[in-house]
Design an enzyme around this catalytic site. Structure first.
Site, PDB file in Angstrom:
ATOM      1  N   GLU A   6      -5.859   9.911  10.340  1.00  0.00           N
ATOM      2  CA  GLU A   6      -4.036   9.472  10.901  1.00  0.00           C
ATOM      3  C   GLU A   6      -3.522   9.783  12.213  1.00  0.00           C
ATOM      4  OE1 GLU A   6      -4.065   7.234   8.610  1.00  0.00           O
ATOM      5  OE2 GLU A   6      -3.942   8.049   6.363  1.00  0.00           O
TER       6      GLU A   6
ATOM      7  N   GLU B  27       0.949  -1.000   0.190  1.00  0.00           N
ATOM      8  CA  GLU B  27       0.297   0.017  -0.049  1.00  0.00           C
ATOM      9  C   GLU B  27       1.137   1.214  -0.114  1.00  0.00           C
ATOM     10  OE1 GLU B  27      -3.533  -1.926   2.706  1.00  0.00           O
ATOM     11  OE2 GLU B  27      -2.609   0.301   2.775  1.00  0.00           O
TER      12      GLU B  27
END
Lengths: 265, 402
Positions: free
Chosen positions: A62, A51
């Site tokens: 995040e 990824e």
């Protein structure tokens, strides 16, 4: 062969009777050259799927580790075109390892869904995860990606339940990404029993492989999660190692994580 | 309100034309869907409405007055200027209209923890105030730069029992505070209610905040008709995210002859790249849950906004404004830091009203409009906040040491 590349990677792991290890890294952190070194080394270090994070200025899902990686990447002016070029470099060398781009809607939207899908396909990208694009909003992008044989990988969260679970899982492709915690990336340690139950629920509605990520940061957790899922994703730990010690040290960590995920510890 | 055809917007997916929607991580989707259901139910529940109305009257001090700004009207020698006095509300701005409704909804939904983002601190203060009134835990996210430039409001929030979390990520301003609030919400999904301060964010926020703020326009429309015997020719309001403006505009949307004018912050000038004028200087994009006009670079990265007013210092705008802009129902102008400072002083001297720097932007354009319209014109401007909080910043800009 994009979507089938993802299928083949999971099938290969299933045949070897272990989970797939999915390694996440941020494109352009700390610069393009060093992130290319890490990216290129991931398959040999044991990553079954890669990824590649596309930096965004406002990454709301995040934790601090990946937020700061995105900021470092943007500081050296990493562009979407650079991320796609990294993908193309990767594909030139690694013909079998699936490459998934992961990021946020706005940079992709700004480029245009169709143009992005075409360029991503040309760069050998197999799948896309857009964190802030729930199924309700993903129709235009999903169509553009389908035209280019790229999987739009959907996220399932611990809060996704009942009728919604079924709805989100209808029309998925590639694999299903289960977010193992309610929280941001790298924030907490997932509860194995809860994850195992969730993976079982998901599998009632889809035949696709289920990968689990968001809270997995060490080999021990990777092993525990691998025991109950088709794939285990590690991001923040790799990004953090890359930041502190550089690419070769990050690849060492990937090796340990992959061995754990593959049940070899 | 049922005869207002604009009640059909947004659609069931939260779309105002091509703007709005719900661009959020899956973890939050079930929560905003639940919130949407809860809001649709609450806003038509007579008990909820009665509770709201009672608190708006006794706690907030509504209805706020309308006031004929006679000396300013004479000064500009043009249209008659009226202010809607939302700066007279409890806590000094329109923000509390929205906070009250959202906190009541949070209680109704059984949520025990309130979070909010704040830039200038007005929304944070209003949220902390209502949370204190109902004995709820309150956490306010505020950019570290804003904490530095808004010290009095930070202390007010602390006095009210709120916990302030300084946000250092990104640029340490309002957009980063909103990112951090969303991250907190993703982490504490069960007990937390996120009180968004402006008419932006994922559906149903833009609609809910509009519904709650439209008390401004409903009152003002009736008041001006009573006092002047007719509708105004123009309604004017400043725009950051645009909650006071949409609150004023919404009840007038159907009055085709009423011009609706929003004034964005042009900072150091639209050509300077240091401004907060998303409609004038931005393009459509996706941020904080909605598709709307945003300040962004050529690669879709969000740009920093600048304004002398911390309350307008945001790179986006509520999606309904993007829609009204594109269909031409509302007009959007801008005013620079300098123009806002001039208007701030003019209003203070001529009317004895110290406006917040936010409505001072609106006032900066009201002068031009008044002249353009001439003596027969009638302008209604929302004085959405008072300037006590800005006294230090203004002194600083004028080179005065306090």
């Amino acid at each position: 062969m994009s979507i089938s590349r993802i299928e083949a990677a999971f099938a290969k792991c299933a045949n070897a009777d272990h989970s797939a290890f999915v390694a996440y890294m941020m494109a352009g952190d700390p610069d393009l050259a060093q992130s290319r070194e890490l990216l290129m080394g991931l398959p040999d270090a044991g990553a079954d799927i890669v990824e590649l994070g596309m930096p965004f200025s406002d990454p709301v899902a995040e934790g601090p580790t990946i937020q700061q990686a995105a900021q470092r990447s943007l500081l050296v002016r990493t562009k979407m075109q650079d991320v796609l070029a990294l993908a193309a470099d990767f594909r030139e060398v690694h013909s079998d390892t699936p490459l998934i781009l992961m990021g946020y809607a706005n940079p992709v939207h700004h480029m245009g869904w169709s143009k992005f899908a075409r360029l991503a396909a040309k760069s050998g990208v197999d799948g896309l995860i857009i964190v802030d694009l729930p199924p309700e909003e993903s129709q235009p992008l999903a169509m553009a990606l389908a035209d280019n044989d790229i999987a739009l990988i959907r996220l399932i969260a611990p809060t996704t339940k009942g009728a919604r679970l079924q709805q989100v899982l209808s029309g998925v492709s590639g694999f299903v990404y289960y977010v193992s915690i309610t929280g941001v990336t790298g924030a907490a340690i997932p509860d194995q029993q809860q994850v195992a139950r969730a993976v079982k629920d998901i599998k009632l509605h889809t035949g696709l492989p289920v990968a689990v990520g968001f809270g997995v940061r060490d080999p021990q957790t990777a092993k525990t999660i691998a025991d109950c899922a088709d794939g285990v994703v590690v991001g923040s730990a790799i990004v953090s190692q890359m930041h502190k010690k550089g690419a070769s040290s990050a690849l060492e960590l990937v090796k340990k994580l992959a061995e754990a995920a593959h049940g070899n510890i | 309100m049922t005869d207002n055809p604009w009640n059909n917007s947004p659609d069931t997916e939260g779309r105002f034309g091509g703007f709005g929607g719900r661009f959020i991580p899956e973890t939050l989707m079930p929560l905003v869907l639940e919130l949407e259901g809860a809001w649709q139910e609450a806003k038509t529940d007579p008990d909820f409405i009665a509770q709201m109305d009672g608190l708006l009257k006794d706690y907030v001090g509504r209805p706020s007055a309308v006031y004929h700004a006679m000396r300013l009207s004479e000064h500009f020698d043009g249209a008659k200027i009226w202010f809607k006095r939302d700066e007279l509300n409890h806590t000094g701005a329109h923000k509390i209209n929205n906070c009250l409704g959202q906190v009541l909804l949070a209680r109704r939904m059984g949520k025990t923890r309130i979070i909010a983002e704040t830039g200038a601190g007005q929304h944070g203060v209003a949220t902390a105030t209502v949370a204190a009134r109902f004995g709820l835990e309150c956490v306010v996210f505020m950019g570290s730069k804003d904490i530095e430039r808004q010290k009095p409001n930070v202390f007010r929030m602390k006095l009210l029992g709120a916990k302030i979390i300084p946000v250092t990520s990104g640029t340490g301003t309002l957009k980063d505070a909103m990112n951090e609030a969303l991250r907190d919400w993703v982490t504490h999904v069960d007990e937390t209610f996120y009180v968004i301060g402006t008419a932006a964010g994922p559906h149903p926020y833009p609609q809910m905040v509009r519904d709650l703020q439209s008390v401004i326009g409903r009152e003002a429309r009736a008041q001006i008709v009573e006092r002047e015997g007719r509708l105004p020719d123009a309604c004017v309001a400043c725009i950051g995210g645009g909650s006071n403006a949409i609150g004023l505009f919404y009840p007038f949307l159907n009055d085709k002859n009423v011009r609706l004018i929003g004034v964005e912050a042009a900072g150091r000038g639209l050509q300077s790249n240091e401004h907060a004028a998303s409609l004038t200087g931005g393009e459509p994009g996706i941020l904080h849950g909605n598709r709307t006009y945003l300040l962004q670079d050529d690669d879709g990265q969000i740009a920093d906004a600048h304004s002398i007013s911390a309350g307008l210092d945001y790179p986006g705008i509520g999606p309904e404004h993007s829609y009204l802009h594109d269909i031409g129902r509302a007009e959007y102008l801008s005013a620079t830091d300098e123009e806002a400072l001039d208007a701030f002083q003019l209003c203070t001297r001529l009317e004895g009203i110290i406006p917040a720097l936010e409505p001072a932007h609106a006032l900066a354009r009201v002068g031009d409009l008044a002249k353009e319209m001439g003596k027969d014109g009638l302008i209604l401007m929302n004085m959405c906040g008072r300037g006590d909080k800005d006294v230090f910043a203004v002194a600083d800009h004028l080179g005065v040491e306090l």
